[in-house]
Design a protein around this motif. Sequence first.
Motif, PDB file in Angstrom:
ATOM      1  N   THR A  27      45.160   0.912  15.025  1.00 27.64           N
ATOM      2  CA  THR A  27      45.322   0.023  14.332  1.00 27.64           C
ATOM      3  C   THR A  27      46.326  -0.408  14.268  1.00 27.64           C
ATOM      4  O   THR A  27      46.810  -0.504  13.841  1.00 27.64           O
ATOM      5  CB  THR A  27      45.069   0.789  13.098  1.00 27.64           C
ATOM      6  OG1 THR A  27      43.920   1.573  12.707  1.00 27.64           O
ATOM      7  CG2 THR A  27      43.943  -0.316  11.953  1.00 27.64           C
ATOM      8  N   CYS A  29      49.022  -3.688  13.768  1.00 28.94           N
ATOM      9  CA  CYS A  29      50.259  -3.965  12.122  1.00 28.94           C
ATOM     10  C   CYS A  29      50.885  -5.434  13.344  1.00 28.94           C
ATOM     11  O   CYS A  29      50.210  -5.452  14.710  1.00 28.94           O
ATOM     12  CB  CYS A  29      50.557  -2.644  11.893  1.00 28.94           C
ATOM     13  SG  CYS A  29      52.163  -1.811  12.742  1.00 28.94           S
ATOM     14  N   LEU A  44      47.664 -15.630  10.881  1.00 24.05           N
ATOM     15  CA  LEU A  44      46.786 -14.474  11.960  1.00 24.05           C
ATOM     16  C   LEU A  44      47.215 -14.529  13.062  1.00 24.05           C
ATOM     17  O   LEU A  44      48.208 -14.673  13.434  1.00 24.05           O
ATOM     18  CB  LEU A  44      45.796 -15.719  11.858  1.00 24.05           C
ATOM     19  CG  LEU A  44      44.739 -16.134  10.832  1.00 24.05           C
ATOM     20  CD1 LEU A  44      43.776 -17.477  11.501  1.00 24.05           C
ATOM     21  CD2 LEU A  44      44.375 -15.904   9.926  1.00 24.05           C
ATOM     22  N   LEU A  65      42.883 -10.771  14.734  1.00 25.07           N
ATOM     23  CA  LEU A  65      42.055  -9.915  13.465  1.00 25.07           C
ATOM     24  C   LEU A  65      42.088  -9.711  11.626  1.00 25.07           C
ATOM     25  O   LEU A  65      42.443 -10.692  11.382  1.00 25.07           O
ATOM     26  CB  LEU A  65      43.624  -9.167  13.150  1.00 25.07           C
ATOM     27  CG  LEU A  65      44.001  -8.636  14.639  1.00 25.07           C
ATOM     28  CD1 LEU A  65      45.748  -7.599  14.793  1.00 25.07           C
ATOM     29  CD2 LEU A  65      43.225  -7.476  15.171  1.00 25.07           C
ATOM     30  N   GLY A  66      41.110  -9.267  11.286  1.00 19.87           N
ATOM     31  CA  GLY A  66      40.403  -9.291   9.899  1.00 19.87           C
ATOM     32  C   GLY A  66      39.558 -10.465  10.258  1.00 19.87           C
ATOM     33  O   GLY A  66      38.997 -11.008  11.242  1.00 19.87           O
ATOM     34  N   HIS A  67      38.414 -10.489   9.163  1.00 21.97           N
ATOM     35  CA  HIS A  67      37.334 -11.881   8.791  1.00 21.97           C
ATOM     36  C   HIS A  67      37.981 -12.224   8.616  1.00 21.97           C
ATOM     37  O   HIS A  67      39.321 -12.809   7.666  1.00 21.97           O
ATOM     38  CB  HIS A  67      36.995 -11.065   8.023  1.00 21.97           C
ATOM     39  CG  HIS A  67      35.865 -10.135   8.756  1.00 21.97           C
ATOM     40  ND1 HIS A  67      34.996  -9.210   7.638  1.00 21.97           N
ATOM     41  CD2 HIS A  67      35.907  -9.925   9.612  1.00 21.97           C
ATOM     42  CE1 HIS A  67      34.821  -8.608   8.332  1.00 21.97           C
ATOM     43  NE2 HIS A  67      34.831  -8.608   9.725  1.00 21.97           N
ATOM     44  N   GLN A  68      37.952 -14.031   8.747  1.00 22.05           N
ATOM     45  CA  GLN A  68      38.370 -15.084   8.733  1.00 22.05           C
ATOM     46  C   GLN A  68      37.902 -16.710   9.196  1.00 22.05           C
ATOM     47  O   GLN A  68      36.296 -16.054   9.531  1.00 22.05           O
ATOM     48  CB  GLN A  68      39.695 -15.581   9.972  1.00 22.05           C
ATOM     49  CG  GLN A  68      40.822 -14.386  10.556  1.00 22.05           C
ATOM     50  CD  GLN A  68      41.442 -14.225   9.054  1.00 22.05           C
ATOM     51  OE1 GLN A  68      41.648 -15.439   8.182  1.00 22.05           O
ATOM     52  NE2 GLN A  68      42.214 -12.946   9.014  1.00 22.05           N
ATOM     53  N   HIS A 112      33.349  -5.339  13.815  1.00 27.35           N
ATOM     54  CA  HIS A 112      34.011  -4.841  13.442  1.00 27.35           C
ATOM     55  C   HIS A 112      34.816  -3.887  15.504  1.00 27.35           C
ATOM     56  O   HIS A 112      33.955  -4.523  15.851  1.00 27.35           O
ATOM     57  CB  HIS A 112      33.835  -3.450  12.646  1.00 27.35           C
ATOM     58  CG  HIS A 112      34.313  -4.192  11.076  1.00 27.35           C
ATOM     59  ND1 HIS A 112      33.236  -4.344  10.751  1.00 27.35           N
ATOM     60  CD2 HIS A 112      35.380  -3.560  10.580  1.00 27.35           C
ATOM     61  CE1 HIS A 112      33.418  -5.054   9.472  1.00 27.35           C
ATOM     62  NE2 HIS A 112      34.580  -4.196   8.976  1.00 27.35           N
ATOM     63  N   ILE A 146      38.163  -1.549  11.960  1.00 26.71           N
ATOM     64  CA  ILE A 146      38.966  -2.495  11.573  1.00 26.71           C
ATOM     65  C   ILE A 146      37.855  -3.530  12.058  1.00 26.71           C
ATOM     66  O   ILE A 146      37.092  -4.221  12.693  1.00 26.71           O
ATOM     67  CB  ILE A 146      40.501  -2.876  12.131  1.00 26.71           C
ATOM     68  CG1 ILE A 146      40.254  -3.956  13.746  1.00 26.71           C
ATOM     69  CG2 ILE A 146      41.153  -1.452  12.415  1.00 26.71           C
ATOM     70  CD1 ILE A 146      41.967  -4.028  13.783  1.00 26.71           C
ATOM     71  N   PRO A 147      37.961  -4.788  10.890  1.00 22.72           N
ATOM     72  CA  PRO A 147      37.735  -5.935  11.471  1.00 22.72           C
ATOM     73  C   PRO A 147      37.925  -6.987  11.835  1.00 22.72           C
ATOM     74  O   PRO A 147      38.998  -7.210  11.673  1.00 22.72           O
ATOM     75  CB  PRO A 147      38.104  -6.868   9.392  1.00 22.72           C
ATOM     76  CG  PRO A 147      38.484  -5.632   8.691  1.00 22.72           C
ATOM     77  CD  PRO A 147      38.735  -4.596   8.698  1.00 22.72           C
ATOM     78  N   THR A 149      37.447 -10.989  13.800  1.00 22.21           N
ATOM     79  CA  THR A 149      36.495 -11.944  14.132  1.00 22.21           C
ATOM     80  C   THR A 149      36.533 -12.123  15.607  1.00 22.21           C
ATOM     81  O   THR A 149      37.632 -12.559  15.823  1.00 22.21           O
ATOM     82  CB  THR A 149      36.201 -13.627  13.227  1.00 22.21           C
ATOM     83  OG1 THR A 149      37.534 -12.312  11.627  1.00 22.21           O
ATOM     84  CG2 THR A 149      36.252 -14.665  13.170  1.00 22.21           C
TER      85      THR A 149
END
Length: 176
Positions: A27, A29, A44, A65-68, A112, A146-147, A149
């Motif tokens: 994951t 970081c 981001l 990484l993540g939903h953007q 994901h 992990i989410p 985009t």
Amino acid sequence: MTTPAPYEFEIREGDDGATHPVEQLWTPCAGDAVASGFIAHRDLFVIGIDDATDDHLYPVGFIVLGHQPWADITEAATAYMSQIHGWRTLRLYPGDDPSVFIPRIPRAVLTHGVFLRHPHSDHGCGCEWGETWRMVWAPATAPGAIPVTAMRHPAAPATAGDLPNPDEGAPATWAV
């Protein structure tokens, strides 16, 4: 009843007879993401990805990484191309004919992924995955998912990068 896993771990037997996974879930970081090739752009983390079926000089897609929002991933992808490849625009690959019409920047998808990282160089297998990571698209409920985009590069073929397509039932939605 169990459902099939979206990915499988390869297992090897150690010198002591114990079995160990050849890869591990990872994951990302902040520190790990940058050390693994992501660049930081306005908080981001973005990286270019290649198509699994071919070896390209430039990325065919991008992962954040993540939903953007769509506009943020486009800006992050442009920053990635500027920092990594020295481009000032996201529209064409170097050497492409600027008169060829590219209708629009492709939309981003919210989906994901499971990041698989090969063990460090002290791992004795010596295979091609040494000290590298890869990502597998996965449903949000998959262990370690992990989410992310994702967006195809506008100059890449529509099928490049094998990005999930929400219009075809993939576990993804369009970014806004």
